[in-house]
Scaffold this motif. Structure first.
Motif, PDB file in Angstrom:
ATOM      1  N   PHE A  59      41.204  40.817  28.435  1.00 20.88           N
ATOM      2  CA  PHE A  59      42.489  40.873  27.777  1.00 20.88           C
ATOM      3  C   PHE A  59      43.080  40.779  29.032  1.00 20.88           C
ATOM      4  CE2 PHE A  59      42.489  39.485  23.903  1.00 20.88           C
ATOM      5  CZ  PHE A  59      43.150  38.143  23.577  1.00 20.88           C
ATOM      6  N   MET A 117      32.231  39.169  38.616  1.00 23.21           N
ATOM      7  CA  MET A 117      33.141  38.133  39.239  1.00 23.21           C
ATOM      8  C   MET A 117      34.241  39.008  39.711  1.00 23.21           C
ATOM      9  SD  MET A 117      35.494  35.475  36.832  1.00 23.21           S
ATOM     10  CE  MET A 117      35.581  36.754  35.689  1.00 23.21           C
ATOM     11  N   SER A 118      34.202  38.558  40.928  1.00 25.81           N
ATOM     12  CA  SER A 118      35.735  39.754  41.142  1.00 25.81           C
ATOM     13  C   SER A 118      37.091  39.481  40.595  1.00 25.81           C
ATOM     14  CB  SER A 118      35.094  39.303  42.765  1.00 25.81           C
ATOM     15  OG  SER A 118      35.895  37.969  42.701  1.00 25.81           O
ATOM     16  N   LEU A 119      37.624  40.492  40.974  1.00 23.60           N
ATOM     17  CA  LEU A 119      38.789  40.039  40.030  1.00 23.60           C
ATOM     18  C   LEU A 119      39.947  40.680  41.035  1.00 23.60           C
ATOM     19  CD1 LEU A 119      38.003  41.972  36.401  1.00 23.60           C
ATOM     20  CD2 LEU A 119      38.875  39.556  37.123  1.00 23.60           C
ATOM     21  N   PRO A 120      41.708  39.618  41.011  1.00 21.00           N
ATOM     22  CA  PRO A 120      42.130  40.980  41.913  1.00 21.00           C
ATOM     23  C   PRO A 120      42.573  41.399  41.344  1.00 21.00           C
ATOM     24  CG  PRO A 120      43.154  38.764  39.827  1.00 21.00           C
ATOM     25  CD  PRO A 120      41.241  38.692  39.993  1.00 21.00           C
ATOM     26  N   ALA A 154      41.132  40.975  31.899  1.00 20.96           N
ATOM     27  CA  ALA A 154      41.498  39.542  32.820  1.00 20.96           C
ATOM     28  C   ALA A 154      42.188  39.392  33.590  1.00 20.96           C
ATOM     29  CB  ALA A 154      40.147  39.658  33.092  1.00 20.96           C
ATOM     30  N   LEU A 155      42.676  38.506  31.807  1.00 22.69           N
ATOM     31  CA  LEU A 155      42.999  37.945  32.304  1.00 22.69           C
ATOM     32  C   LEU A 155      45.164  37.914  32.681  1.00 22.69           C
ATOM     33  CD1 LEU A 155      43.786  34.875  31.136  1.00 22.69           C
ATOM     34  CD2 LEU A 155      44.787  36.110  28.255  1.00 22.69           C
ATOM     35  N   PHE A 156      45.376  39.791  32.564  1.00 28.12           N
ATOM     36  CA  PHE A 156      46.689  40.046  33.128  1.00 28.12           C
ATOM     37  C   PHE A 156      46.082  40.641  34.713  1.00 28.12           C
ATOM     38  CE2 PHE A 156      49.717  40.666  29.727  1.00 28.12           C
ATOM     39  CZ  PHE A 156      49.381  40.004  29.116  1.00 28.12           C
ATOM     40  N   GLY A 157      44.982  40.099  35.085  1.00 26.21           N
ATOM     41  CA  GLY A 157      44.988  40.393  36.288  1.00 26.21           C
ATOM     42  C   GLY A 157      44.872  41.424  36.655  1.00 26.21           C
ATOM     43  N   THR A 180      48.576  42.804  38.349  1.00 22.50           N
ATOM     44  CA  THR A 180      49.721  41.585  38.263  1.00 22.50           C
ATOM     45  C   THR A 180      51.438  42.832  38.736  1.00 22.50           C
ATOM     46  OG1 THR A 180      49.737  42.395  35.815  1.00 22.50           O
ATOM     47  CG2 THR A 180      49.275  39.993  36.900  1.00 22.50           C
TER      48      THR A 180
END
Lengths: 253, 227
Positions: free
Chosen positions: A115, A1-4, A117-120, A7
């Motif tokens: 976490f 999965m690509s991640l942005p 990934a959740l924090f971008g 943040t």
């Protein structure tokens, strides 16, 4: 999965150089947890929160973390409140709570990757591996956290709190469960964060380890600030003075 | 993928990974749903013939009861180790966390339904596979509506001491319209002469309920989770 990309990009607009509690009170129903707490903590400073059980230490951390809202008074990050800064503020705060906030069924690597990934954040896998190496748990990366000792979980949880390089780091009893070597590593890590200009608030009952790293100590008693103390010397003695209601040498308030 | 969708996907994938390791929710809800169907089969099937319209009601009772059991546990993983606060501290739209939890529960209930639907069809000789797409639409929409309200209430009650008692007390009065629509729509499909128009009307009703419940849940999740 690509991640942005991280943040952290949006974080620059919410960065701050001090944390200010201005006459903050917090009630749970009719029970008062904090009363008229005021203090300021600046970048590059480690502030220790000490006090007996139920004094309000964890409530101070929860308010600073934005997971609680003040009943009255204001918590400011630089010149702005959490409401003004919005959700992006949470990307600049790291919290190590007393409960370690890890999924025991997941491996250490999966916890950190989730976490991150959740924090971008970008480079999720690499960051997690690096964090586990720093925690000295590289060889246990793919073991479920449920099989870890308290100290090992504590080290993973600390890395989780630091994954996104927060400006404000809130640590609730960070020395719990750590052996002497791990405690020394944590102290060294806190010194590095301090040198990097992070704001660190930690609660502890481990006075010996805390003495090695804190710049100031806020003594809390029954939800009130008993003293704010930047003197050197035995923290345990200063704590006992404050709890007996005696003047703390070098203490303000 | 938008950030909102990405967070929802992350939370759902994490829930499914944890569930795949522990199988705690899947086994308990499946066991409960199958037991419910079997007990009713003993009561409502005589000489190999089921009481008319019983199959639809029993199917939805099994789904609702198993769903309540699953919903009661859906935020437990976050509560036990206070992971909820770590989730809430992430700089994300909090409704995305709700959507992720909702998708996880819907996936779990879909797995339960994959076993319960053929079982009801077999034991009650119900023609649930005569119109598979229509039956799947009714089941899917009903499950989403039920889980949408349940996930919000489970989140609201995560810090309440008597959450296990309060969840069904709050959940059933609100979701009764969804369950009724599901039962009536399914019953229309199971008649000897299926009433497709009636089944379609109840399907439309379920779409309406889903839109209302999901919109309200997305709107209220953030304030509900802020202490």
């Amino acid at each position: 999965m690509s991640l942005p990309s991280a943040t952290i990009g949006q974080a620059s607009s919410v960065d701050f150089d001090r944390l200010v509690f201005d006459d903050v009170s917090r009630y749970f129903g009719r029970r008062r947890a904090l009363a008229h707490v005021s203090f300021e903590s600046c970048a590059g400073e480690v502030v220790g929160l000490v006090g007996p059980n139920g004094a309000g230490k964890s409530t101070v951390l929860a308010l600073a973390a934005t997971t609680l809202q003040a009943s009255s008074g204001q918590v400011c990050y630089g010149d702005r409140s959490a409401a003004e800064l919005g959700p992006a503020l949470r990307g600049r705060v790291g919290l190590l709570a007393h409960e370690l906030q890890l999924y025991p069924e997941l491996t250490a690597r999966e916890n950190l990757e989730f976490f991150a990934a959740l924090f971008g954040l970008d480079r999720v896998a690499e960051r997690s591996v690096e964090a586990l190496e720093r925690a000295g748990l590289g060889s246990r990366a793919d073991d479920p956290v449920s099989g870890f000792s308290r100290g090992m979980r504590q080290r993973v949880a600390l890395e989780r709190a630091l994954l996104h390089d927060p400006t404000l780091l809130l640590l609730d009893e960070p020395f719990t469960g750590l052996d002497e070597a791990s405690a020394e590593v944590l102290i060294e890590r806190l010194r590095t964060l301090k040198a990097a200009g992070r704001i660190v608030l930690l609660t502890t009952h481990d006075f010996e380890n805390a003495e090695a790293v804190v710049d100031r100590v806020m003594l809390l008693k029954a939800g009130r600030v008993a003293a704010i103390d930047s003197s050197t010397g035995s923290l345990r003695d200063r704590y006992r003075h404050a709890m007996r209601g005696e003047a703390v040498p070098g203490g303000a308030v | 993928m938008s950030r909102f969708a990405q967070v929802a996907w992350l939370v759902m994938r994490k829930d499914l990974t944890v569930e795949a390791r522990s199988r705690e929710l899947l086994l308990t809800t499946l066991f409960f749903a199958v037991s419910t169907v079997l007990v009713f089969a003993f009561g409502f099937v005589r000489d190999g013939r089921a009481v008319e319209d019983a199959a639809a009601g029993i199917l939805w009772i099994a789904i609702a009861f198993a769903g309540t059991l699953a919903l009661g546990r859906t935020f437990e993983r976050e509560r036990y180790h206070d992971v909820l606060h770590a989730l809430l501290l992430a700089p994300v739209d909090r409704p995305a966390i709700y959507v992720g939890k909702l998708l996880g529960i819907v996936a779990l209930l879909a797995a339960v339904e994959a076993v319960v639907v053929p079982l009801v069809a077999l034991l009650f000789q119900a023609g649930l596979f005569r119109y598979p797409l229509r039956a799947a639409a009714l089941l899917g929409l009903g499950t989403i509506g039920f889980a949408a309200v349940g996930t919000l209430f489970a989140a609201m009650l995560v810090r309440a001491r008597s959450r296990d008692v309060l969840l069904p007390v709050l959940l059933y009065p609100i979701t009764i319209p969804v369950i009724i629509a599901g039962v009536r729509g399914t019953a229309a499909l199971l008649q000897p002469e299926p009433d497709l128009a009636m089944a379609g009307a109840w399907t439309g009703m379920l779409v309406f309920f889903d839109v209302v419940f999901i919109t309200l849940s997305l709107w209220t999740f953030e304030p509900v989770m802020t202490e």
